[in-house]
Write a protein that holds these residues in place. Structure first.
Motif, PDB file in Angstrom:
ATOM      1  N   LEU C 217     -17.596  28.681  80.894  1.00  0.00           N
ATOM      2  CA  LEU C 217     -17.189  27.325  80.573  1.00  0.00           C
ATOM      3  C   LEU C 217     -17.643  26.854  79.199  1.00  0.00           C
ATOM      4  CD1 LEU C 217     -18.024  25.821  84.046  1.00  0.00           C
ATOM      5  CD2 LEU C 217     -15.736  26.112  83.095  1.00  0.00           C
ATOM      6  N   ALA C 218     -17.173  27.531  78.157  1.00  0.00           N
ATOM      7  CA  ALA C 218     -17.470  27.066  76.805  1.00  0.00           C
ATOM      8  C   ALA C 218     -17.030  25.606  76.687  1.00  0.00           C
ATOM      9  CB  ALA C 218     -16.720  27.933  75.792  1.00  0.00           C
ATOM     10  N   ASP C 219     -17.863  24.818  76.062  1.00  0.00           N
ATOM     11  CA  ASP C 219     -17.714  23.368  76.116  1.00  0.00           C
ATOM     12  C   ASP C 219     -16.339  22.828  75.720  1.00  0.00           C
ATOM     13  OD1 ASP C 219     -19.660  21.802  77.215  1.00  0.00           O
ATOM     14  OD2 ASP C 219     -19.855  20.640  75.352  1.00  0.00           O
ATOM     15  N   ALA C 220     -15.937  23.101  74.484  1.00  0.00           N
ATOM     16  CA  ALA C 220     -14.715  22.481  73.974  1.00  0.00           C
ATOM     17  C   ALA C 220     -13.467  22.909  74.758  1.00  0.00           C
ATOM     18  CB  ALA C 220     -14.565  22.764  72.488  1.00  0.00           C
ATOM     19  N   PRO C 221     -13.259  24.247  74.959  1.00  0.00           N
ATOM     20  CA  PRO C 221     -12.062  24.637  75.713  1.00  0.00           C
ATOM     21  C   PRO C 221     -12.074  24.099  77.144  1.00  0.00           C
ATOM     22  CG  PRO C 221     -13.171  26.566  74.739  1.00  0.00           C
ATOM     23  CD  PRO C 221     -14.029  25.385  74.457  1.00  0.00           C
ATOM     24  N   ALA C 222     -13.244  24.094  77.790  1.00  0.00           N
ATOM     25  CA  ALA C 222     -13.306  23.623  79.171  1.00  0.00           C
ATOM     26  C   ALA C 222     -12.887  22.159  79.241  1.00  0.00           C
ATOM     27  CB  ALA C 222     -14.717  23.798  79.732  1.00  0.00           C
ATOM     28  N   ARG C 223     -13.369  21.362  78.267  1.00  0.00           N
ATOM     29  CA  ARG C 223     -13.003  19.944  78.257  1.00  0.00           C
ATOM     30  C   ARG C 223     -11.513  19.775  78.040  1.00  0.00           C
ATOM     31  NH1 ARG C 223     -16.928  16.813  74.424  1.00  0.00           N
ATOM     32  NH2 ARG C 223     -18.651  18.221  74.839  1.00  0.00           N
ATOM     33  N   ARG C 224     -10.995  20.637  77.164  1.00  0.00           N
ATOM     34  CA  ARG C 224      -9.574  20.571  76.872  1.00  0.00           C
ATOM     35  C   ARG C 224      -8.757  20.859  78.137  1.00  0.00           C
ATOM     36  NH1 ARG C 224      -7.174  22.254  71.123  1.00  0.00           N
ATOM     37  NH2 ARG C 224      -5.235  21.117  71.487  1.00  0.00           N
ATOM     38  N   ALA C 225      -9.201  21.843  78.929  1.00  0.00           N
ATOM     39  CA  ALA C 225      -8.496  22.206  80.155  1.00  0.00           C
ATOM     40  C   ALA C 225      -8.568  21.065  81.167  1.00  0.00           C
ATOM     41  CB  ALA C 225      -9.104  23.480  80.746  1.00  0.00           C
ATOM     42  N   LEU C 226      -9.754  20.488  81.314  1.00  0.00           N
ATOM     43  CA  LEU C 226      -9.905  19.425  82.299  1.00  0.00           C
ATOM     44  C   LEU C 226      -9.128  18.177  81.890  1.00  0.00           C
ATOM     45  CD1 LEU C 226     -13.603  19.646  83.527  1.00  0.00           C
ATOM     46  CD2 LEU C 226     -11.608  20.968  84.165  1.00  0.00           C
ATOM     47  N   ALA C 227      -8.958  18.019  80.574  1.00  0.00           N
ATOM     48  CA  ALA C 227      -8.204  16.847  80.114  1.00  0.00           C
ATOM     49  C   ALA C 227      -6.757  16.903  80.595  1.00  0.00           C
ATOM     50  CB  ALA C 227      -8.255  16.768  78.585  1.00  0.00           C
ATOM     51  N   VAL C 228      -6.217  18.131  80.774  1.00  0.00           N
ATOM     52  CA  VAL C 228      -4.855  18.266  81.286  1.00  0.00           C
ATOM     53  C   VAL C 228      -4.791  17.718  82.726  1.00  0.00           C
ATOM     54  CG1 VAL C 228      -3.102  19.909  82.005  1.00  0.00           C
ATOM     55  CG2 VAL C 228      -4.289  20.239  79.833  1.00  0.00           C
ATOM     56  N   ILE C 229      -5.786  18.112  83.532  1.00  0.00           N
ATOM     57  CA  ILE C 229      -5.806  17.635  84.919  1.00  0.00           C
ATOM     58  C   ILE C 229      -5.879  16.110  84.925  1.00  0.00           C
ATOM     59  CG2 ILE C 229      -7.071  17.680  87.100  1.00  0.00           C
ATOM     60  CD1 ILE C 229      -8.086  20.416  86.408  1.00  0.00           C
ATOM     61  N   ARG C 230      -6.771  15.586  84.096  1.00  0.00           N
ATOM     62  CA  ARG C 230      -6.961  14.146  84.068  1.00  0.00           C
ATOM     63  C   ARG C 230      -5.661  13.448  83.655  1.00  0.00           C
ATOM     64  NH1 ARG C 230     -10.232  10.461  85.214  1.00  0.00           N
ATOM     65  NH2 ARG C 230      -9.745   8.444  84.286  1.00  0.00           N
ATOM     66  N   ARG C 231      -5.037  13.972  82.594  1.00  0.00           N
ATOM     67  CA  ARG C 231      -3.831  13.288  82.106  1.00  0.00           C
ATOM     68  C   ARG C 231      -2.752  13.296  83.175  1.00  0.00           C
ATOM     69  NH1 ARG C 231       0.687  14.404  77.458  1.00  0.00           N
ATOM     70  NH2 ARG C 231       1.908  12.613  78.141  1.00  0.00           N
ATOM     71  N   LEU C 232      -2.540  14.455  83.812  1.00  0.00           N
ATOM     72  CA  LEU C 232      -1.484  14.524  84.817  1.00  0.00           C
ATOM     73  C   LEU C 232      -1.819  13.634  86.028  1.00  0.00           C
ATOM     74  CD1 LEU C 232       1.111  15.496  86.000  1.00  0.00           C
ATOM     75  CD2 LEU C 232      -0.012  17.589  86.744  1.00  0.00           C
ATOM     76  N   ALA C 233      -3.059  13.734  86.517  1.00  0.00           N
ATOM     77  CA  ALA C 233      -3.408  13.036  87.760  1.00  0.00           C
ATOM     78  C   ALA C 233      -3.342  11.528  87.593  1.00  0.00           C
ATOM     79  CB  ALA C 233      -4.797  13.467  88.225  1.00  0.00           C
ATOM     80  N   THR C 234      -3.547  11.044  86.355  1.00  0.00           N
ATOM     81  CA  THR C 234      -3.535   9.593  86.170  1.00  0.00           C
ATOM     82  C   THR C 234      -2.206   9.115  85.587  1.00  0.00           C
ATOM     83  OG1 THR C 234      -4.588   9.919  84.030  1.00  0.00           O
ATOM     84  CG2 THR C 234      -6.034   9.401  85.853  1.00  0.00           C
ATOM     85  N   SER C 235      -1.243  10.037  85.497  1.00  0.00           N
ATOM     86  CA  SER C 235       0.064   9.667  84.958  1.00  0.00           C
ATOM     87  C   SER C 235       0.989   9.242  86.092  1.00  0.00           C
ATOM     88  CB  SER C 235       0.658  10.874  84.230  1.00  0.00           C
ATOM     89  OG  SER C 235       2.062  10.782  84.196  1.00  0.00           O
ATOM     90  N   PRO C 236       1.960   8.390  85.804  1.00  0.00           N
ATOM     91  CA  PRO C 236       2.911   8.003  86.860  1.00  0.00           C
ATOM     92  C   PRO C 236       3.768   9.166  87.353  1.00  0.00           C
ATOM     93  CG  PRO C 236       3.497   7.012  84.731  1.00  0.00           C
ATOM     94  CD  PRO C 236       2.168   7.645  84.557  1.00  0.00           C
ATOM     95  N   VAL C 237       3.764  10.287  86.639  1.00  0.00           N
ATOM     96  CA  VAL C 237       4.600  11.405  87.077  1.00  0.00           C
ATOM     97  C   VAL C 237       3.881  12.304  88.087  1.00  0.00           C
ATOM     98  CG1 VAL C 237       5.954  11.418  84.978  1.00  0.00           C
ATOM     99  CG2 VAL C 237       3.956  12.906  85.143  1.00  0.00           C
ATOM    100  N   ALA C 238       2.627  11.949  88.419  1.00  0.00           N
ATOM    101  CA  ALA C 238       1.928  12.704  89.469  1.00  0.00           C
ATOM    102  C   ALA C 238       2.416  12.210  90.826  1.00  0.00           C
ATOM    103  CB  ALA C 238       0.428  12.515  89.347  1.00  0.00           C
ATOM    104  N   ASP C 239       2.539  13.125  91.795  1.00  0.00           N
ATOM    105  CA  ASP C 239       2.861  12.730  93.163  1.00  0.00           C
ATOM    106  C   ASP C 239       1.721  11.842  93.684  1.00  0.00           C
ATOM    107  OD1 ASP C 239       3.508  12.534  95.808  1.00  0.00           O
ATOM    108  OD2 ASP C 239       3.125  14.640  96.286  1.00  0.00           O
ATOM    109  N   PRO C 240       2.051  10.692  94.313  1.00  0.00           N
ATOM    110  CA  PRO C 240       0.972   9.869  94.875  1.00  0.00           C
ATOM    111  C   PRO C 240       0.097  10.671  95.851  1.00  0.00           C
ATOM    112  CG  PRO C 240       3.091   8.735  95.047  1.00  0.00           C
ATOM    113  CD  PRO C 240       3.377  10.091  94.495  1.00  0.00           C
ATOM    114  N   GLY C 241       0.667  11.686  96.465  1.00  0.00           N
ATOM    115  CA  GLY C 241      -0.103  12.515  97.398  1.00  0.00           C
ATOM    116  C   GLY C 241      -0.661  13.765  96.756  1.00  0.00           C
ATOM    117  N   LEU C 242      -0.794  13.748  95.426  1.00  0.00           N
ATOM    118  CA  LEU C 242      -1.216  14.942  94.680  1.00  0.00           C
ATOM    119  C   LEU C 242      -2.451  15.605  95.277  1.00  0.00           C
ATOM    120  CD1 LEU C 242      -1.180  16.825  92.174  1.00  0.00           C
ATOM    121  CD2 LEU C 242      -2.528  15.105  90.974  1.00  0.00           C
TER     122      LEU C 242
END
Lengths: 312, 271, 419
Positions: C217-242
């Motif tokens: 879990l190198a710091d910068a890439p790991a954060r970058r990867a988790l940011a994708v999850i965060r962006r999708l999960a908090t976007s209106p295009v995520a399934d409410p039952g995600l």
């Protein structure tokens, strides 16, 4: 409940000297031996396992670790989260069951027609396998299937709790209602009538006459349901499998034991759950000892009723 | 007016108790095409799900296991508990005061607390995934349950007849067999039903101590139903299986309704 | 009454013994193959063909495992821990090899046998069957995820996660979901692992050396990867039952039209072809999205390997049977009938397979580029650690979660943590 009722002096008739102690023990021993062998022994073994590092996937690493597993469990945030989830489910479910159970018991007591049908309907949730009940409610909470709502109830924490708790309440309120109804039978109708004639309002009659009358039964139901709810497993396993912060302590123990084969850690969680149950039971009996004694006080002995001591 | 209120209350209770059951029944009658139609009543009921589970060894074996393990547990628990309950209600002996707390203590402990040790023991004793491997843990909970129910029932039995028989010279065993047992039969039936319900309903032991057709009971089979596609939830099959295992219990519950209620409330009514 | 009870009891106790006395009818041994249920029946067909070809040496009986990888594993490891002698061949998820081998539950493949089942096999799938330099299983099927989309809604397929989400956000509500496996189960770890690898880091280093294995879990890439999850999960295009979604839900979301994009296995193609044929011409597919623009993505690597139980009483026959089950012919049947991607590289050139997989080349390339999940004996614990820290998806906080994930994974690798 573990308190023995006060023993009256042994002045009663001696019955059947031939069928003495030996017979009594012969009759009781098989059941007691079985209960000790299949109940007490595994509990002792669980305690022994909880003191070891013992993961069946890493058999070579087995060894005695003292209280190490307990330190790992008590130091893990997930244990406290799960304890919290268990507490949430227990507190809400048991409260709802008591309130609804009481309402149903009162309805049944007043029930004029269709009393039998209601009684039968109450046995429906009681008789159904918990897993089946869990599936029924899960499907009712699944947007693609449900006739009720298009919402993904099991998609987030508090609505997941709502589904789990609703299932538990549906499944177990009937038993609470039946027990409370039985308890209500002990509240003399004349007493209520007298109170009514004395001008007491419905609320006053409820508070002053009915509630004290069934208080002991209410406490037994409360204790029984609390202990049952603290170990809640089936419903949560089926509906969420612990997702979204709904994992309970039973599920946590199961995951360590069955999913990871980590018998040491899993046993430590199990033993803590066991101690929690025991503490609740003992604490409850201690706080409400007077009420429970009331419940287990023998009624005035009729001529050919057995010894009060016989009554347990 | 008030009367109407009570009627309405009864109606609500009936409805709430029945709807989830009807819902599962309805799902079991839907075809894969209509299962997602979100309707309470199936528009085009079919028995396809029932045919599919009847032909599935997974379910038929589970049913056989559930019935077999349930009956063995019931017989053993009642046979063990009857004499003990009789002794507790009718005889004086030292240590009697300890037996009740023991039964209660066992009845309240969480099943998951003994799953780990049992698994470890069973794999050594080769009882893992066998019928006795489930019957034995079930006894630890069903013997106390049966004793409690039976003892409550025994207190309501007119024992003078038994005493008269003994006075006539019968041995304790004769009087037990000829007089006590027949008198105790209703209580035994109640205890048997409650114990069977318990074994029939168990989930924790069933998923922890079994792993195949050999001994897996219905609740465990339902939870691990493989379905016919890897990533498909076999809703219809699960619902049909659920209905099949619910029917016998409901019939028993309705037939023995009064006795069952008496048995369930034994702890508090007979006081 | 007591006599009746006794008779009943005897009958009931005897019943399972009678049931268990089947088997071993025609001289040869019965081999029990525990494997997930395969809807098309291709596994059953392979078992039948191999049994017939064995000339009476063995008969393969299918023993169905539950639906999810987690449940399958739970069933198997308990039997193995109980030294169950009725397990001969196991259809193992590619992530179990290290755990099963480390615990001593598998017989290694050696010599000519090992060569037979590794010849011509794609490097990625083969690596999942190896642990500490030895071959522990025969690769049977591989699998990977593609990005599925509707051509009518997205004429030009996006290449990165950010583009996928932005493209979805531009679509009308109700038809704009990005469907991913967000439930708390192995499928979620699959997603996380591929995001991390695509960003240029991984979950664990030195996975196959238990004493040295640590969270990477190198710091910068790991954060970058988790940011994708965060962006999708908090976007209106995520399934409410995600947070409860599995492969079933993400496939269903495609079929129902609610999803504009879905990350899923090739079975999506089969589902659309069979259940909504009218939509098939509109179905598009492309490679798993990148996390860092321009840096090739590392798609998930799934599949099934065949392992032989250490407690099988018939190892010789079991090895022979497993080698037969993974043969080129049987892999072809699996691909054509069941849509199961082959592990043998040449399988993708088979004309029948080409017809079954119009996206066959993309599939093979994706498998070649795929990122395996860490091959540590404590893998299942590592996966639980990931789910514990990073679930539900909407709660992911890239800055806070990376150090916590590292700590939890280190504890999990020692298998001392409560998970």
């Amino acid at each position: 409940m573990t308190e023995a009722p006060p023993q009256p002096p042994r002045t009663r008739r001696k019955r059947r000297p031939r069928a003495g102690r030996r017979t009594a023990w012969l009759l009781t021993a098989p059941a007691v031996v079985v209960m000790l062998a299949v109940g007490a022994y595994p509990v002792g073994y669980a305690i022994w396992l909880s003191l070891q590092r013992y993961d069946l996937r890493f058999p070579s690493q087995r060894g005695f670790v003292g209280l190490g597993n307990y330190a790992a469990v008590l130091g893990a945030r997930v244990f406290w989260t799960d304890l919290g989830a268990t507490a949430v489910i227990t507190a809400i479910a048991v409260t709802a069951e008591l309130v609804l159970g009481f309402a149903i018991a009162l309805t049944l007591r007043r029930g004029l027609a269709g009393r039998r049908a209601v009684h039968a309907a109450l046995l429906l949730p009681y008789g159904i396998i918990t897993v089946v009940a869990a599936f029924a409610w899960q499907y009712a909470a699944t947007p693609d299937l449900s006739f009720l709502s298009g919402r993904a109830w099991l998609g987030e924490r508090w609505s997941s709790f709502a589904v789990v708790i609703a299932t538990e309440v549906w499944k177990t309120t009937p038993l609470a209602a039946l027990l409370l109804l039985a308890g209500l039978a002990a509240v003399p109708e004349e007493l209520m009538d007298t109170a009514k004639m004395d001008g007491a309002t419905a609320w006053q009659r409820f508070r002053r006459v009915m509630l004290p009358g069934i208080r002991p039964v209410l406490l037994v139901v409360l204790l029984y349901r609390t202990l049952d709810s603290v170990r809640v497993f089936d419903t949560v396993f089926i509906q969420t499998n612990g997702a979204n912060g709904t994992e309970t302590v039973s599920l946590l123990a199961y995951d360590q034991l069955a999913g990871r084969l980590n018998l040491g850690l899993g046993s430590a969680v199990s033993v803590l759950l066991f101690l929690l149950s025991a503490a609740i039971a003992l604490g409850f009996v201690w706080v409400f000892r007077a009420d429970l004694r009331e419940l287990y006080r023998p009624r005035p002995v009729e001529p050919d009723e057995p010894d009060p001591e016989d009554v347990w | 007016m008030r009367r109407l209120g009570w009627y309405a209350g009864s109606a609500v209770i009936l409805l709430v108790a029945a709807v989830p059951v009807l819902w599962i029944l309805s799902l079991s009658l839907k075809s894969p095409a209509t299962v997602t139609d979100k309707r309470l009543w199936p528009s085009d009921p079919t028995l396809a799900n029932y045919r599919s589970i009847a032909g599935s060894a997974l379910f038929t074996h589970a049913l056989l296991n559930s019935v077999g393990i349930g009956l063995i547990t019931t017989v053993l628990a009642v046979v063990l508990a009857t004499p003990a309950a009789y002794a507790l209600t009718r005889l004086q002996f030292r240590g009697k005061a300890l037996v009740l707390p023991l039964t209660l203590a066992i009845a309240v402990f969480p099943p998951v607390a003994i799953v780990g040790p049992l698994f470890d023991l069973w794999r050594a004793l080769r009882l893992y995934d066998t019928w006795p491997g489930l019957v034995i843990p079930y006894l630890s909970f069903s013997v106390p349950l049966a004793m409690w129910t039976l003892a409550a029932a025994f207190r309501g039995v007119p024992w003078e007849m038994a005493e008269a028989a003994q006075a006539d010279g019968a041995t304790p065993w004769q009087s037990f067999r000829r007089v006590v047992l027949p008198l105790a039969r209703p209580g035994m039936i109640t205890a048997a039903i409650l114990v069977f319900f318990f074994a029939w309903n168990d989930f924790v032991f069933a998923i922890s101590l079994t792993s195949s057709d050999r001994s897996r009971t219905v609740p465990a089979a339902l939870a691990f139903f493989p379905g016919d596609a890897q990533f498909a939830q076999p809703v219809g099959s699960i619902a049909a299986a659920a209905v099949v295992v619910t029917v016998p219990v409901l019939v028993a519950a309705l037939v023995f309704q009064r006795r069952l209620v008496a048995g369930l409330t034994a702890g508090v009514v007979t006081r | 009454m007591p006599r009746f009870a006794a008779a009943l009891l005897t009958a009931l106790l005897a019943a399972p013994l009678l049931v268990a006395c089947g088997g071993d009818r025609d001289g040869g041994v019965t081999l029990h193959w525990y494997v997930k249920v395969e809807a098309s029946g291709s596994y059953r067909q392979a078992a039948q063909r191999c049994s017939d070809a064995s000339a009476g040496r063995y008969r393969i009986e299918l023993e169905p495992l539950p639906q999810t990888s987690d449940d399958q594993r739970e069933q198997l490891i308990r039997r193995l821990a109980a030294r169950d002698r009725t397990v001969d061949i196991m259809g193992m998820d590619v992530i179990w090899t290290a755990e099963f081998a480390g615990a001593g539950w598998l017989r290694p493949w050696t010599g000519a046998r090992a060569e037979q089942v590794s010849a011509g096999v794609l490097a990625g799938p083969l690596a999942t069957a190896r642990y500490q330099g030895r071959l522990w299983a025969a690769p049977l099927n591989s699998n990977t995820q593609l990005l599925w989309y509707w051509k009518s809604r997205t004429p030009d397929p996006p290449a990165t996660w950010d583009q996928v989400i932005s493209a979805a956000e531009a679509l009308p509500r109700g038809r704009n979901q990005v469907a991913v496996q967000g439930g708390r189960y192995e499928g979620y770890t699959v997603w996380v692992n591929s995001l991390l690898a695509s960003a240029g880091t991984q979950l664990v280093t030195d996975a196959d050396r238990p004493a040295r294995a640590r969270a990477a879990l190198a710091d910068a890439p790991a954060r970058r990867a988790l940011a994708v999850i965060r962006r999708l999960a908090t976007s209106p295009v995520a399934d409410p039952g995600l947070s409860a979604d599995t492969e079933v839900d993400t496939r269903q979301a495609m079929l129902s039209g609610a999803a504009a994009f879905s990350l899923n296995y090739p079975e999506v193609y089969a589902a659309v072809r069979d259940e909504a044929p009218a939509l098939l011409p509109d179905l598009g597919w492309t490679r798993y999205p990148q996390v860092v623009p321009g840096q090739p993505s590392r798609p998930p690597l799934g599949g099934i390997n065949l392992g032989i139980s250490a407690y099988s009483p018939h190892p010789e026959q079991a090895f022979a049977a497993a080698a037969c089950l993974r043969s080129a012919e049987n892999q072809q049947v699996g691909a054509v009938r069941g849509g199961l991607p082959p592990t043998i590289a040449a399988g993708y050139d088979d004309p029948a397979v080409v017809r079954a997989f119009p996206f066959g080349d993309l599939l093979r390339a994706s498998i070649a580029a795929a990122a395996p999940r860490p091959a540590t004996p404590a893998y299942s614990d590592v996966s639980l650690a990931v789910q514990q820290v990073l679930h539900p998806p909407a709660s992911v906080n890239p800055d806070k979660d990376v150090p916590e994930l590292r700590r939890t994974i280190d504890d999990a690798l020692a298998s001392k943590a409560l998970l």
